[in-house]
Design a protein around this motif. Structure first.
Motif, PDB file in Angstrom:
ATOM      1  N   LEU A  29      43.891  48.066  55.550  1.00  0.00           N
ATOM      2  CA  LEU A  29      43.142  46.899  55.089  1.00  0.00           C
ATOM      3  C   LEU A  29      43.972  46.105  54.097  1.00  0.00           C
ATOM      4  CD1 LEU A  29      39.653  48.568  54.491  1.00  0.00           C
ATOM      5  CD2 LEU A  29      40.327  47.130  56.415  1.00  0.00           C
ATOM      6  N   PRO A  30      43.730  44.799  53.959  1.00  0.00           N
ATOM      7  CA  PRO A  30      44.478  43.990  52.990  1.00  0.00           C
ATOM      8  C   PRO A  30      44.217  44.464  51.555  1.00  0.00           C
ATOM      9  CG  PRO A  30      43.313  42.602  54.569  1.00  0.00           C
ATOM     10  CD  PRO A  30      42.806  43.988  54.768  1.00  0.00           C
ATOM     11  N   ALA A  31      45.270  44.682  50.789  1.00  0.00           N
ATOM     12  CA  ALA A  31      45.118  45.170  49.415  1.00  0.00           C
ATOM     13  C   ALA A  31      44.418  44.150  48.528  1.00  0.00           C
ATOM     14  CB  ALA A  31      46.487  45.511  48.835  1.00  0.00           C
ATOM     15  N   ILE A  32      44.524  42.858  48.878  1.00  0.00           N
ATOM     16  CA  ILE A  32      43.892  41.813  48.063  1.00  0.00           C
ATOM     17  C   ILE A  32      42.384  42.048  47.965  1.00  0.00           C
ATOM     18  CG2 ILE A  32      43.339  39.349  47.990  1.00  0.00           C
ATOM     19  CD1 ILE A  32      46.076  38.818  49.200  1.00  0.00           C
ATOM     20  N   VAL A  33      41.765  42.427  49.072  1.00  0.00           N
ATOM     21  CA  VAL A  33      40.328  42.696  49.071  1.00  0.00           C
ATOM     22  C   VAL A  33      40.010  43.845  48.124  1.00  0.00           C
ATOM     23  CG1 VAL A  33      38.362  43.357  50.500  1.00  0.00           C
ATOM     24  CG2 VAL A  33      40.129  41.863  51.430  1.00  0.00           C
ATOM     25  N   GLY A  34      40.826  44.871  48.150  1.00  0.00           N
ATOM     26  CA  GLY A  34      40.611  46.001  47.257  1.00  0.00           C
ATOM     27  C   GLY A  34      40.738  45.627  45.798  1.00  0.00           C
ATOM     28  N   PHE A  35      41.720  44.796  45.481  1.00  0.00           N
ATOM     29  CA  PHE A  35      41.894  44.368  44.089  1.00  0.00           C
ATOM     30  C   PHE A  35      40.661  43.599  43.597  1.00  0.00           C
ATOM     31  CE2 PHE A  35      46.654  44.333  45.097  1.00  0.00           C
ATOM     32  CZ  PHE A  35      46.822  45.609  44.579  1.00  0.00           C
ATOM     33  N   LEU A  36      40.156  42.693  44.419  1.00  0.00           N
ATOM     34  CA  LEU A  36      38.976  41.915  44.020  1.00  0.00           C
ATOM     35  C   LEU A  36      37.762  42.820  43.820  1.00  0.00           C
ATOM     36  CD1 LEU A  36      39.483  38.896  46.439  1.00  0.00           C
ATOM     37  CD2 LEU A  36      39.680  38.817  43.966  1.00  0.00           C
ATOM     38  N   ILE A 274      47.250  42.797  39.394  1.00  0.00           N
ATOM     39  CA  ILE A 274      46.460  42.587  38.175  1.00  0.00           C
ATOM     40  C   ILE A 274      45.751  41.238  38.227  1.00  0.00           C
ATOM     41  CG2 ILE A 274      46.612  42.311  35.665  1.00  0.00           C
ATOM     42  CD1 ILE A 274      48.912  44.296  35.684  1.00  0.00           C
ATOM     43  N   PHE A 275      46.404  40.230  38.788  1.00  0.00           N
ATOM     44  CA  PHE A 275      45.770  38.908  38.886  1.00  0.00           C
ATOM     45  C   PHE A 275      44.484  38.968  39.698  1.00  0.00           C
ATOM     46  CE2 PHE A 275      45.200  35.271  41.762  1.00  0.00           C
ATOM     47  CZ  PHE A 275      44.774  34.331  40.831  1.00  0.00           C
ATOM     48  N   PHE A 276      44.532  39.585  40.873  1.00  0.00           N
ATOM     49  CA  PHE A 276      43.337  39.627  41.717  1.00  0.00           C
ATOM     50  C   PHE A 276      42.248  40.497  41.095  1.00  0.00           C
ATOM     51  CE2 PHE A 276      46.631  38.530  44.914  1.00  0.00           C
ATOM     52  CZ  PHE A 276      46.085  37.318  45.315  1.00  0.00           C
ATOM     53  N   MET A 368      37.784  37.270  49.150  1.00  0.00           N
ATOM     54  CA  MET A 368      37.765  38.577  49.810  1.00  0.00           C
ATOM     55  C   MET A 368      37.834  38.422  51.328  1.00  0.00           C
ATOM     56  SD  MET A 368      34.896  40.676  47.643  1.00  0.00           S
ATOM     57  CE  MET A 368      35.072  41.007  45.884  1.00  0.00           C
ATOM     58  N   ALA A 369      37.194  37.379  51.825  1.00  0.00           N
ATOM     59  CA  ALA A 369      37.165  37.166  53.275  1.00  0.00           C
ATOM     60  C   ALA A 369      38.449  36.540  53.809  1.00  0.00           C
ATOM     61  CB  ALA A 369      35.973  36.278  53.645  1.00  0.00           C
ATOM     62  N   ALA A 370      39.254  35.939  52.924  1.00  0.00           N
ATOM     63  CA  ALA A 370      40.436  35.184  53.367  1.00  0.00           C
ATOM     64  C   ALA A 370      41.392  35.989  54.241  1.00  0.00           C
ATOM     65  CB  ALA A 370      41.167  34.608  52.152  1.00  0.00           C
ATOM     66  N   PRO A 371      41.779  37.233  53.881  1.00  0.00           N
ATOM     67  CA  PRO A 371      42.704  37.974  54.754  1.00  0.00           C
ATOM     68  C   PRO A 371      42.154  38.184  56.151  1.00  0.00           C
ATOM     69  CG  PRO A 371      42.546  39.019  52.588  1.00  0.00           C
ATOM     70  CD  PRO A 371      41.469  37.986  52.647  1.00  0.00           C
ATOM     71  N   PHE A 372      40.846  38.434  56.250  1.00  0.00           N
ATOM     72  CA  PHE A 372      40.245  38.659  57.568  1.00  0.00           C
ATOM     73  C   PHE A 372      40.162  37.353  58.354  1.00  0.00           C
ATOM     74  CE2 PHE A 372      38.444  41.822  54.628  1.00  0.00           C
ATOM     75  CZ  PHE A 372      38.880  42.984  55.242  1.00  0.00           C
ATOM     76  N   LEU A 373      39.839  36.259  57.667  1.00  0.00           N
ATOM     77  CA  LEU A 373      39.768  34.970  58.351  1.00  0.00           C
ATOM     78  C   LEU A 373      41.135  34.574  58.906  1.00  0.00           C
ATOM     79  CD1 LEU A 373      37.469  32.950  55.898  1.00  0.00           C
ATOM     80  CD2 LEU A 373      36.855  33.896  58.136  1.00  0.00           C
ATOM     81  N   ILE A 374      42.183  34.799  58.108  1.00  0.00           N
ATOM     82  CA  ILE A 374      43.535  34.460  58.564  1.00  0.00           C
ATOM     83  C   ILE A 374      43.931  35.347  59.738  1.00  0.00           C
ATOM     84  CG2 ILE A 374      45.969  34.403  57.899  1.00  0.00           C
ATOM     85  CD1 ILE A 374      45.059  33.678  55.071  1.00  0.00           C
ATOM     86  N   ALA A 375      43.585  36.639  59.660  1.00  0.00           N
ATOM     87  CA  ALA A 375      43.931  37.559  60.752  1.00  0.00           C
ATOM     88  C   ALA A 375      43.191  37.204  62.039  1.00  0.00           C
ATOM     89  CB  ALA A 375      43.614  38.997  60.338  1.00  0.00           C
ATOM     90  N   TRP A 376      41.935  36.749  61.917  1.00  0.00           N
ATOM     91  CA  TRP A 376      41.141  36.420  63.102  1.00  0.00           C
ATOM     92  C   TRP A 376      41.418  35.027  63.641  1.00  0.00           C
ATOM     93  CZ3 TRP A 376      36.116  38.190  60.210  1.00  0.00           C
ATOM     94  CH2 TRP A 376      36.088  39.582  60.140  1.00  0.00           C
ATOM     95  N   SER A 377      42.107  34.200  62.862  1.00  0.00           N
ATOM     96  CA  SER A 377      42.263  32.798  63.243  1.00  0.00           C
ATOM     97  C   SER A 377      43.017  32.640  64.563  1.00  0.00           C
ATOM     98  CB  SER A 377      42.975  32.027  62.125  1.00  0.00           C
ATOM     99  OG  SER A 377      44.283  32.541  61.900  1.00  0.00           O
TER     100      SER A 377
END
Length: 654
Positions: A29-36, A274-276, A368-377
């Motif tokens: 899974l995208p780590a960005i989602v986990g950070f948020l 840390i930013f996310f 949080m949804a951005a990585p999935f939206l980009i992957a599904w695009s």
């Protein structure tokens, strides 16, 4: 001690960062989602493990600066500069139309025009950090949609300056328009200073720093450039991140950029996490639980507005639904600079507390949804095109025998140049209208269109083509083009260039006849030249090169070759072969006979011929005198030939 309290909270953040990266990488899974999510859990509205959000936010800002500086380093300024015209218009239209649509929607709900425009400011921005990082992780930064997205993000970041200056006017506060103009002028001047310094002053300083051969000093200097550029840009009203990104982009042309990226990677990955996490700490879930339907509707409306505007723009400018869906869904979320605008709007009374929580909930969930939206695009874009109906190849004339070149980048241009020289007909297909127009102006047979669409391929003559060459930097589009072309023309010869080793087997399964990975072809060229230095027969070297290519570069990927192993070449090194040596001016052999130079006794080689003035003298006698310009044909082992070359070479004099 307050500093120890902050140290404890920082340790908690670092521990969470490490755990999230480990867990989400295992889960794919995208780590960005986990950070948020982690920020929501440990923040002041969750378990309250971290209370000093301001201090964490300061560290996070440093992470954003380093992240965008390294992203700029990894990009090519020339490639970014090649995206102009339509990409610039797309960026400007996206901002203007999004603000207009949001303002109209707000007016339909009875909100005043200034409030609607302010909400448009918030919605119009997307996250530079999220989009560039995901595109980089997916290997799509150099694809057309990656380069267009980068150009649009730069325009978005630049738009922050006038937006921030207009917020007081929207709130009804007195504002001096001369001050607005002055701030804009100073921002442009600051950008010019950053560009000039990175282009002319920085290479000089870098050269002298590297002369000291001190790695610690080099890293400190790069950090100074990164943080100093960000600070300078902020002093002139430009965002920290934009200044750092532009500096990194300009330094990317330096020969030292790869070393900079390698040294900054550990810091970048740590601080960006840390930013996310700090963004996630802002969310108060109690508001979302109180009215989930309302927040869900607000989220869907925001995503629909942003994606719809971009889809309409790219349908108009690029006539590619696939490209519109990819960039539309990539830009559908809200960005980190929207938080800066929201804070300024709250201070001016444009955003009350409840509305601020609505904004935070929608924006963070959209991130949080951005990585999935980009992957599904990509899948959604291809699905929309497929829903229009399966394309049936037209029957009719199939003669032609020409080459179709998909992608008119450097590789496409070089191939077209060679084909023109040898008289082979070709047609070019590129979906960047700026590139297509420029090539058409030089007389090239170029067509504008998306090669993933089968009807476009047939319009440029797929039915009569002999070879299809795919040379685009988009791995998803490349796979789609190969699959479509193989389905439509089973007998077509398909040659694909790829930058990614992981794509080799997949592209062969989809129907490619030859897949040429750039990095492996470089390795092949290097090792073939090394083997020639050891005087291995050229046909033997060529045999090994052909073998590696037929085995799909298995030897270079750690796989065992089914044919002759490379380590069997060692038996040839001790064998006997022939070589030629040119007698140069200054050689000790000039003016001496073969008997005098004692080449056989000194090195063990046999002189079987001498070529002089185009005439070959076979088995020259011992009294034959050598002259400058003679070419000696020698027979012996590789070691003996090397020694003979040393004897016949001119001597260096002090």
């Amino acid at each position: 001690m307050p500093e120890l309290s902050f140290l404890k909270e920082l340790l908690i953040v670092l521990a969470v960062t490490i755990s999230i990266v480990f867990l989400f990488q295992r889960l794919g899974l995208p780590a960005i989602v986990g950070f948020l999510l982690a920020g929501v859990v440990i923040g002041p509205h969750g378990l309250k493990l971290v209370s000093d959000v301001a201090a964490v936010d300061t560290i996070a800002n440093i992470g954003v600066v380093i992240l965008l500086f390294t992203i700029g380093l990894e990009m090519s300024l020339a490639e970014i500069a090649s995206v102009r015209g339509y990409a610039v218009w797309a960026g400007v239209l996206q901002i203007v139309l999004t603000i207009a649509v949001v303002a109209l929607l707000c007016a339909s709900f009875g909100l005043a025009l200034p409030i609607g425009l302010f909400y448009g400011f918030l919605v119009a921005n997307s996250s530079t950090v999220v989009i560039l990082k995901i595109l980089s992780d997916r290997g799509e930064s150099d694809a057309l949609h990656g380069r267009i997205a980068t150009a649009m993000l730069v325009i978005q970041d630049l738009s922050i300056v006038p937006m921030m200056l207009l917020i007081p006017a929207l709130s009804g506060s007195a504002i001096a328009y001369t001050a607005v103009i002055w701030r804009l002028v100073t921002a442009v001047v600051a950008l010019f200073l950053i560009i000039a310094g990175a282009r002319f002053l920085l290479p000089y300083l870098l050269h002298h720093v590297l002369l000291l051969k001190n790695r610690e000093l080099f890293i400190l200097f790069i950090l100074f450039v990164c943080l100093g550029t960000a600070w300078l840009s902020s002093e002139f009203g430009i965002s920290l991140a934009l200044g750092a990104f532009i500096a990194g982009l300009l330094v990317s042309e330096s020969e030292y950029s790869h070393q900079m990226v390698a040294d900054l990677l550990p810091l970048r990955d740590c601080f960006s996490g840390i930013f996310f996490i700090s963004v996630g700490m802002l969310l108060d879930l109690s508001y979302a639980w109180a009215a989930p339907a309302f927040y869900l509707a607000a989220l869907v409306a925001m995503l629909a507005v942003k994606a719809g505007v971009v889809l309409a723009i790219f349908g108009l400018l690029y006539r590619s639904p696939r490209l519109g869906w990819i960039i539309g869904l990539s830009f559908a979320h809200m960005g980190e600079f929207s938080f800066v605008l929201a804070q300024a709007g709250r201070q001016q009374g444009l955003l009350i507390h409840d509305d601020q929580q609505t904004f935070l909930t929608v924006s963070i969930v959209s991130l949080m949804a951005a990585p999935f939206l980009i992957a599904w695009s990509h899948r959604l874009g291809f699905g929309v095109e497929g829903a229009l109906g399966e394309y049936a190849p037209p029957e009719g004339k199939t003669a032609g025998g020409h080459v179709i070149i998909v992608g008119y980048g450097l590789n496409g241009q070089n191939l077209a140049r060679v084909l023109k020289e040898v008289g082979i007909a070709y047609k070019i297909l590129d979906m960047d209208p700026t590139v297509a127009r420029a090539a058409l102006s030089t007389g090239e047979p170029v067509f504008f269109g998306d090669a993933t669409r089968p009807e476009i391929l047939y319009r440029i003559g797929l039915a009569g083509a002999r070879v299809l060459v795919v040379a685009v930097s988009d791995p998803v589009a490349t796979a789609r083009i190969v699959a479509q072309a193989r389905r439509l023309r089973p007998e077509l010869s398909i040659i694909v260039r790829t930058r990614y080793v992981a794509e080799i087997d997949r592209l062969y399964r989809l129907g490619a006849d030859q897949v040429i990975p750039e990095e492996f072809e470089t390795s092949v060229e290097i090792f073939s030249r090394v083997l020639r230095e050891y005087h291995l027969p050229r046909n033997l070297v060529s045999l090994q090169v052909d073998l590696i290519r037929k085995e799909h570069y298995g030897a270079l990927r750690g796989l065992r070759l089914e044919g002759k192993r490379l380590d069997e070449l060692s038996q040839y090194l001790a064998g006997t072969t022939t070589d030629t040596v040119l007698i140069l001016d200054g050689s000790p052999a000039v003016g001496k006979s073969l008997e005098e130079i004692r080449l056989r006794s000194e090195s063990g080689v046999t002189v079987i011929a001498v070529v002089r003035d185009g005439q070959s003298i076979h088995n020259p006698p011992a009294e034959f005198c050598l002259a400058a310009g003679d070419v000696m044909v020698l027979l012996g082992s590789h070691k003996d030939l090397d020694q003979a070359t040393e004897i016949l070479s001119p001597r260096e004099h002090d």
